[in-house]
Scaffold this active site. Structure first.
Site, PDB file in Angstrom:
ATOM      1  N   ARG A 220       1.812   8.634  -4.694  1.00 43.71           N
ATOM      2  CA  ARG A 220       0.823   7.843  -5.451  1.00 43.71           C
ATOM      3  C   ARG A 220      -0.182   8.753  -6.147  1.00 43.71           C
ATOM      4  O   ARG A 220      -1.368   8.456  -6.240  1.00 43.71           O
ATOM      5  CB  ARG A 220       0.095   6.847  -4.537  1.00 43.71           C
TER       6      ARG A 220
ATOM      7  N   SER B  32       0.440  -3.691  -2.891  1.00 44.98           N
ATOM      8  CA  SER B  32      -0.097  -2.870  -1.803  1.00 44.98           C
ATOM      9  C   SER B  32      -1.504  -2.400  -2.136  1.00 44.98           C
ATOM     10  O   SER B  32      -1.712  -1.713  -3.142  1.00 44.98           O
ATOM     11  CB  SER B  32       0.808  -1.657  -1.563  1.00 44.98           C
TER      12      SER B  32
ATOM     13  N   GLU C   9      -4.933   2.291  -2.740  1.00 46.95           N
ATOM     14  CA  GLU C   9      -4.002   2.612  -3.823  1.00 46.95           C
ATOM     15  C   GLU C   9      -4.525   2.034  -5.138  1.00 46.95           C
ATOM     16  O   GLU C   9      -4.284   2.575  -6.214  1.00 46.95           O
ATOM     17  CB  GLU C   9      -2.630   2.025  -3.498  1.00 46.95           C
TER      18      GLU C   9
END
Length: 345
Positions: free
Chosen positions: A162, A232, A328
């Site tokens: 990420r 998420s 995230e």
């Protein structure tokens, strides 16, 4: 098309009802540069936005938002692979679906990830054992100040979990305008996670992988068109082997994945679930009752409401496991992106 004082509720998948001073849809690099320069002359903040699938607006944005809608797909075929050049404004899932329909598999594990193609390299999106990095050849960025277009190789992008250079060196005053992908003609199924592990590697087809991924996502994750969310919310934490050994002694059934460097990745959703937080609510902000990693807007939550919930979740996990989850999702304040971890501290 220029709109003044427009609501952003339909432009972010959390459905946060923040507003921006101006919103401009740009379909060419020239339009993007001109509108960026206009914002500079007015001395107001400017932000690029795709489909708003990974952002949380904490408050009204006091500047100009440029909606990146640069489109177009070209394909060059070699004996070994298909090489795709894709405009940043293309829809990611449509790309996955269309390439598969056209006999070019390789993206099926990444089906149903919301967002535009240009957002994919920023987060190095990934799901079910495949990350964007593994299919990327290059990313083209436009220097909005000089007008220079720069092609960054996969190595130049400094991809991580990420993570990418687009969160750092190429964040301000740069726009991703296209990406290059390579889909190998030697297709190998990635059947590491979830229901995919039930498929037979010898007989599995790209269509089966695609259908299985879509089924898993549709049954476990809320549709952002119905319930506001960004998928998420937290990253899966990566901890040392020693810390993982200690945790697994106490929780032998904890999902864990050893990384190439010896560290161990844990499932953030499992950690949250162990804190009995599925379905937990703070006003209109809630933890999804089927997937604890997803925070949802039940209807009228503000960005600050979502932050309060995320902070509670983060502290509960830290109290139980001594692991601090990192968001995230990108947090957007009145003048641009702010540090999400600091906001939740």
């Amino acid at each position: 098309m220029l709109t003044h004082g427009v609501t952003l509720k339909q432009l972010n998948t959390f459905a946060i009802d923040a507003r921006a001073s101006h919103v401009v849809r740009v379909e060419t690099e020239a339009q993007m540069m001109e509108n960026w320069r206009q914002a500079q002359r007015r001395q107001v903040p400017v932000m690029l936005l795709g489909s708003g699938s990974n952002v949380l607006f904490l408050e009204n944005y006091c500047g100009t938002i440029l909606l990146n809608r640069i489109k177009g797909i070209t394909v060059q075929e070699t004996a070994e692979a298909w090489h795709l050049h894709i405009g940043a404004g293309e829809d990611w899932h449509e790309l996955v679906s269309n390439t598969l329909a056209d006999g070019m598999p390789g993206l099926e594990n990444l089906a149903l990830i919301p967002g535009c193609v240009g957002s994919a390299p920023i987060q190095n999106i990934g799901a079910y054992g495949v990350e964007f990095e593994s299919r990327c050849e290059y990313v083209e960025v436009l220097d909005l100040a000089s007008g220079e277009k720069i092609r960054l190789s996969k190595a130049d992008c400094r991809f991580g979990y990420r993570e990418s250079i687009f969160k750092h060196q190429y964040r301000d005053n740069y726009a991703i305008v296209a990406v290059g992908l390579m889909l190998s003609k030697t297709w190998l199924p990635v059947l590491t996670y979830g229901d995919l592990a039930r498929l037979d590697p010898a007989t599995a087809t790209p269509a089966q992988v695609f259908d299985t991924v879509c089924h898993m996502r549709r049954t476990k994750l809320p549709d952002p068109r119905v319930t506001g969310n960004a998928g998420s919310f937290f990253k899966n934490p990566v901890i040392s082997a020693a810390a993982a050994e200690t945790l697994l002694k106490a929780y032998p059934g904890a999902p864990h994945y050893t990384q190439p460097d010896g560290q161990v990745k844990l499932a953030a959703g499992w950690l949250i679930d162990q804190c009995s937080l599925k379905g937990f609510r703070l006003g209109e902000a809630a933890v999804h009752d089927k997937q604890a990693l997803v925070l949802i807007n039940r209807g009228s939550a503000s960005g600050r409401d979502m932050v309060a919930l995320a902070r509670h979740v983060r502290h509960q996990v830290a109290d139980k496991f001594a692991i601090w989850l990192e968001p995230e999702v990108r947090f957007i304040g009145s003048r641009g992106e702010v540090n999400a971890v600091e906001t939740l501290s």
